[in-house]
Design an enzyme around this catalytic site. Sequence first.
Site, mmCIF file in Angstrom:
data_model
loop_
_atom_site.group_PDB
_atom_site.id
_atom_site.type_symbol
_atom_site.label_atom_id
_atom_site.label_comp_id
_atom_site.label_asym_id
_atom_site.label_seq_id
_atom_site.Cartn_x
_atom_site.Cartn_y
_atom_site.Cartn_z
ATOM 1 C CB SER A 189 -0.842 -0.032 1.280
ATOM 2 O OG SER A 189 -1.391 1.227 1.584
ATOM 3 C CE1 TYR A 238 -4.891 -1.849 4.595
ATOM 4 C CE2 TYR A 238 -3.539 0.095 4.216
ATOM 5 C CZ TYR A 238 -4.283 -0.959 3.728
ATOM 6 O OH TYR A 238 -4.416 -1.131 2.367
HETATM 7 P P1 NDP Z 1 -11.866 -4.939 -1.118
HETATM 8 O O1 NDP Z 1 -12.521 -4.679 0.184
HETATM 9 O O2 NDP Z 1 -12.658 -4.874 -2.360
HETATM 10 O O3 NDP Z 1 -11.111 -6.332 -1.100
HETATM 11 C C1 NDP Z 1 -10.651 -6.954 0.057
HETATM 12 C C2 NDP Z 1 -10.727 -8.434 -0.209
HETATM 13 O O4 NDP Z 1 -10.156 -9.152 0.870
HETATM 14 C C3 NDP Z 1 -12.155 -8.895 -0.357
HETATM 15 O O5 NDP Z 1 -12.239 -9.661 -1.533
HETATM 16 C C4 NDP Z 1 -12.404 -9.755 0.877
HETATM 17 O O6 NDP Z 1 -13.282 -10.834 0.550
HETATM 18 C C5 NDP Z 1 -10.997 -10.226 1.198
HETATM 19 N N1 NDP Z 1 -10.836 -10.532 2.617
HETATM 20 C C6 NDP Z 1 -10.906 -9.676 3.669
HETATM 21 N N2 NDP Z 1 -10.760 -10.348 4.822
HETATM 22 C C7 NDP Z 1 -10.586 -11.657 4.487
HETATM 23 C C8 NDP Z 1 -10.397 -12.849 5.236
HETATM 24 N N3 NDP Z 1 -10.358 -12.837 6.572
HETATM 25 N N4 NDP Z 1 -10.237 -14.003 4.562
HETATM 26 C C9 NDP Z 1 -10.267 -14.035 3.215
HETATM 27 N N5 NDP Z 1 -10.449 -12.953 2.446
HETATM 28 C C10 NDP Z 1 -10.608 -11.777 3.092
HETATM 29 O O7 NDP Z 1 -10.664 -3.909 -1.168
HETATM 30 P P2 NDP Z 1 -9.436 -3.710 -2.165
HETATM 31 O O8 NDP Z 1 -9.647 -4.425 -3.443
HETATM 32 O O9 NDP Z 1 -9.178 -2.281 -2.141
HETATM 33 O O10 NDP Z 1 -8.253 -4.409 -1.344
HETATM 34 C C11 NDP Z 1 -7.441 -5.452 -1.845
HETATM 35 C C12 NDP Z 1 -6.048 -5.301 -1.290
HETATM 36 O O11 NDP Z 1 -5.470 -4.111 -1.789
HETATM 37 C C13 NDP Z 1 -5.977 -5.214 0.232
HETATM 38 O O12 NDP Z 1 -4.849 -5.911 0.711
HETATM 39 C C14 NDP Z 1 -5.798 -3.723 0.466
HETATM 40 O O13 NDP Z 1 -5.170 -3.453 1.686
HETATM 41 C C15 NDP Z 1 -4.933 -3.376 -0.716
HETATM 42 N N6 NDP Z 1 -4.877 -1.956 -1.061
HETATM 43 C C16 NDP Z 1 -5.984 -1.289 -1.500
HETATM 44 C C17 NDP Z 1 -5.892 0.044 -1.836
HETATM 45 C C18 NDP Z 1 -7.044 0.832 -2.348
HETATM 46 O O14 NDP Z 1 -6.880 2.051 -2.526
HETATM 47 N N7 NDP Z 1 -8.195 0.251 -2.591
HETATM 48 C C19 NDP Z 1 -4.625 0.758 -1.744
HETATM 49 C C20 NDP Z 1 -3.526 -0.038 -1.287
HETATM 50 C C21 NDP Z 1 -3.665 -1.348 -0.962
HETATM 51 P P3 NDP Z 1 -14.356 -11.463 1.594
HETATM 52 O O15 NDP Z 1 -14.913 -10.307 2.366
HETATM 53 O O16 NDP Z 1 -15.339 -12.176 0.745
HETATM 54 O O17 NDP Z 1 -13.563 -12.396 2.437
#
Ligand code: NDP
Length: 254
Positions: A144, A157
């Site tokens: 990130s 985070y």
């Molecule tokens: P989303 O909330 O769309 O995606 C997060 C994903 O993680 C979901 O698909 C969720 O699926 C899954 N998830 C969360 N907790 C669990 C768990 N305990 N077990 C399995 N799966 C889990 O957000 P983003 O697409 O933005 O995030 C994806 C990644 O990118 C993350 O690591 C985030 O920190 C990172 N990121 C995002 C940024 C942004 O600006 N959006 C910037 C920098 C990094 P489900 O709930 O079905 O389990």
Amino acid sequence: MALFDLQDRVAIVTGGNGGIGLAMGQGMAQAGAAVVVAARDPVKGEAAVTALESLGVRSAFIALDVRDEASCVNLIETVVADFGRVDVLVNNAGTNDRKQPEEYALAEWQAIIDTNLTSAFMLSQRVYPVMKNAGGGKIINIGSMMSIFGASFTVPYASSKGGIVQMTKGMACAWAKDNIQVNAVLPGWIDTTLTREARLQVDGLHEKVESRTPAGRWGVPQDLSGIAVFLASAASDFVTGTAIPVDGGYSVQG
Ligand code: NDP
């Protein structure tokens, strides 16, 4: 093998049922990879599988809670049994909870560290022998901007995402001899469920990001599709231990 070709490759994307994970999966599917979507929500999971299969590749949803070791073990075993190999692991699942550092309960800190960092360690450890025995592989960890910068409202985070970068470097050094490349991607501010929440919680965030980003806009998940193909493919065979920002220039703005 052609540089960006992923035919016959099998990729696992944790949190691949939406947002950045799905877009990375779609990029790899367009290059020919079979993509396994692993997350908790099966409804979003099956929708992601349909979207991936429409690109002409094999896909499957496997229920995964990255905080649960048995669930992580089951994921790798099931993919090996059903798909015969794992060439690419994208450690993308992540969560956040924004408040001042003094306000977190220890369990809240732990939940974020476990979801974002410990999970990536566990899954990488489990996939290592599979990749090693196959003669190589690619691990892509999602960091990130908080891997680089500090912010008052996101200490656990940022700690987890800083850890992702250091873990990536160490694993890259350890496993280069096995032809496994380990890299991190640092997305800028991308419009997803996670950041829609952030914009509700942090005053003025939307405008601040827009004005600081040289590209002049928030990212969309598809902005991450290309880096996934690069880091999953032979094009990146001499690239390891890096942390590559995909941020429209956010991290280089003076
Ligand atoms: P989303 O909330 O769309 O995606 C997060 C994903 O993680 C979901 O698909 C969720 O699926 C899954 N998830 C969360 N907790 C669990 C768990 N305990 N077990 C399995 N799966 C889990 O957000 P983003 O697409 O933005 O995030 C994806 C990644 O990118 C993350 O690591 C985030 O920190 C990172 N990121 C995002 C940024 C942004 O600006 N959006 C910037 C920098 C990094 P489900 O709930 O079905 O389990």
